[in-house]
Design a protein around this motif. Sequence first.
Motif, PDB file in Angstrom:
ATOM      1  N   GLN A 193      -5.182   0.913 -13.508  1.00 52.43           N
ATOM      2  CA  GLN A 193      -5.290   0.954 -12.038  1.00 52.43           C
ATOM      3  C   GLN A 193      -4.753   2.270 -11.474  1.00 52.43           C
ATOM      4  O   GLN A 193      -3.834   2.301 -10.654  1.00 52.43           O
ATOM      5  CB  GLN A 193      -4.561  -0.249 -11.431  1.00 52.43           C
ATOM      6  CG  GLN A 193      -5.112  -1.573 -11.957  1.00 52.43           C
ATOM      7  CD  GLN A 193      -4.205  -2.743 -11.697  1.00 52.43           C
ATOM      8  OE1 GLN A 193      -4.267  -3.334 -10.622  1.00 52.43           O
ATOM      9  NE2 GLN A 193      -3.358  -3.092 -12.650  1.00 52.43           N
ATOM     10  N   ARG A 196      -3.726   3.566  -7.734  1.00 52.45           N
ATOM     11  CA  ARG A 196      -2.468   3.312  -7.025  1.00 52.45           C
ATOM     12  C   ARG A 196      -1.737   4.603  -6.653  1.00 52.45           C
ATOM     13  O   ARG A 196      -1.002   4.629  -5.665  1.00 52.45           O
ATOM     14  CB  ARG A 196      -1.561   2.427  -7.893  1.00 52.45           C
ATOM     15  CG  ARG A 196      -2.098   1.015  -8.092  1.00 52.45           C
ATOM     16  CD  ARG A 196      -1.166   0.172  -8.939  1.00 52.45           C
ATOM     17  NE  ARG A 196      -1.118   0.638 -10.327  1.00 52.45           N
ATOM     18  CZ  ARG A 196      -0.505  -0.013 -11.302  1.00 52.45           C
ATOM     19  NH1 ARG A 196       0.116  -1.156 -11.048  1.00 52.45           N
ATOM     20  NH2 ARG A 196      -0.513   0.457 -12.529  1.00 52.45           N
ATOM     21  N   ALA A 199      -2.367   5.887  -2.948  1.00 55.36           N
ATOM     22  CA  ALA A 199      -2.175   4.961  -1.829  1.00 55.36           C
ATOM     23  C   ALA A 199      -1.671   5.664  -0.575  1.00 55.36           C
ATOM     24  O   ALA A 199      -1.806   5.126   0.531  1.00 55.36           O
ATOM     25  CB  ALA A 199      -1.208   3.853  -2.231  1.00 55.36           C
ATOM     26  N   GLY A 227      -5.216  -2.019  -2.131  1.00 55.41           N
ATOM     27  CA  GLY A 227      -4.663  -1.840  -3.465  1.00 55.41           C
ATOM     28  C   GLY A 227      -3.839  -3.008  -3.971  1.00 55.41           C
ATOM     29  O   GLY A 227      -4.095  -3.527  -5.061  1.00 55.41           O
ATOM     30  N   PRO A 228      -2.834  -3.468  -3.214  1.00 56.26           N
ATOM     31  CA  PRO A 228      -2.036  -4.605  -3.681  1.00 56.26           C
ATOM     32  C   PRO A 228      -2.879  -5.868  -3.894  1.00 56.26           C
ATOM     33  O   PRO A 228      -2.633  -6.641  -4.831  1.00 56.26           O
ATOM     34  CB  PRO A 228      -1.014  -4.798  -2.558  1.00 56.26           C
ATOM     35  CG  PRO A 228      -0.895  -3.448  -1.924  1.00 56.26           C
ATOM     36  CD  PRO A 228      -2.276  -2.871  -1.978  1.00 56.26           C
ATOM     37  N   GLU A 231      -4.746  -5.467  -7.171  1.00 57.28           N
ATOM     38  CA  GLU A 231      -3.842  -5.673  -8.304  1.00 57.28           C
ATOM     39  C   GLU A 231      -3.642  -7.163  -8.578  1.00 57.28           C
ATOM     40  O   GLU A 231      -3.650  -7.606  -9.730  1.00 57.28           O
ATOM     41  CB  GLU A 231      -2.498  -5.004  -8.022  1.00 57.28           C
ATOM     42  CG  GLU A 231      -2.544  -3.482  -8.013  1.00 57.28           C
ATOM     43  CD  GLU A 231      -1.173  -2.883  -7.808  1.00 57.28           C
ATOM     44  OE1 GLU A 231      -0.260  -3.241  -8.574  1.00 57.28           O
ATOM     45  OE2 GLU A 231      -0.999  -2.075  -6.869  1.00 57.28           O
TER      46      GLU A 231
END
Length: 257
Positions: A193, A196, A199, A227-228, A231
């Motif tokens: 990922q 990240r 961000a 993003g979060p 994830e």
Amino acid sequence: MRTIHVIGIGAGDPDQLTLQAVRALRATDVFFVPDKGEVKTDLVRSRRDLLETHLARGTYRIVEARDPERDREAGGTAYAPAVRDWRGARADVYERLIAEELGEDESGAFLVWGDPALYDSTLGILEEILERGEVAFAYDVVPGISSVSALVARHRTGLNRVARPVQITTGRRLAEGFPEGVDDVVVMLDAHQAFRRYADQDIDIYWGAHLGTPDEILASGPIAEAGPRIERLRAEARERKGWIMDTYLLRRNPGDG
């Protein structure tokens, strides 16, 4: 001479199979299906379901072979040698399958997820086998709908903007830095990922996992916000299936970078 068809079967949706691909399926005697182990048995099942949908029973054979494991912990200068070793081991398996399971006047096929020309090793492996000179065959390639095309279609957006370039890269490369001179970047094979690290920039992400399948997941928005969530969705999906196939488009907004 033996003939091999390398058939792109799309990102996962059976309806994405092209008419050219169906014709190639019907011209095949033996299908070679890599077995990636118990965790990914649904990949083998999906290929079998595809064949049962389009072909009459008894008109073809399926030969499964265990796919060699790749050293996924190798990084830095060890990464390229690890990939070479894995491709060589795969070439050994494919060479044996063609030599032992395919008659001199028969045609075989490898069913490739997405498009065989985009981040897939099959074509390179077949060329390596031919260079060894131990088994002779002709081969052709049927293009497929890639995960990149499926991704932007599902998000109802274009791959590039007017008169602007787009670049396709890997998560490993993205982790080294955002490509210069490009604001639209498609990222594949990102196990860590890498998005990240961006961000804090004005960049939108269009993400998708298991595209075209009943397990498909989509998310989009500014990286700082989406993003979060990505994830979390990714972790949950990986926990359910034991593996994940995802890709995403990063779109940097004007004035940032």
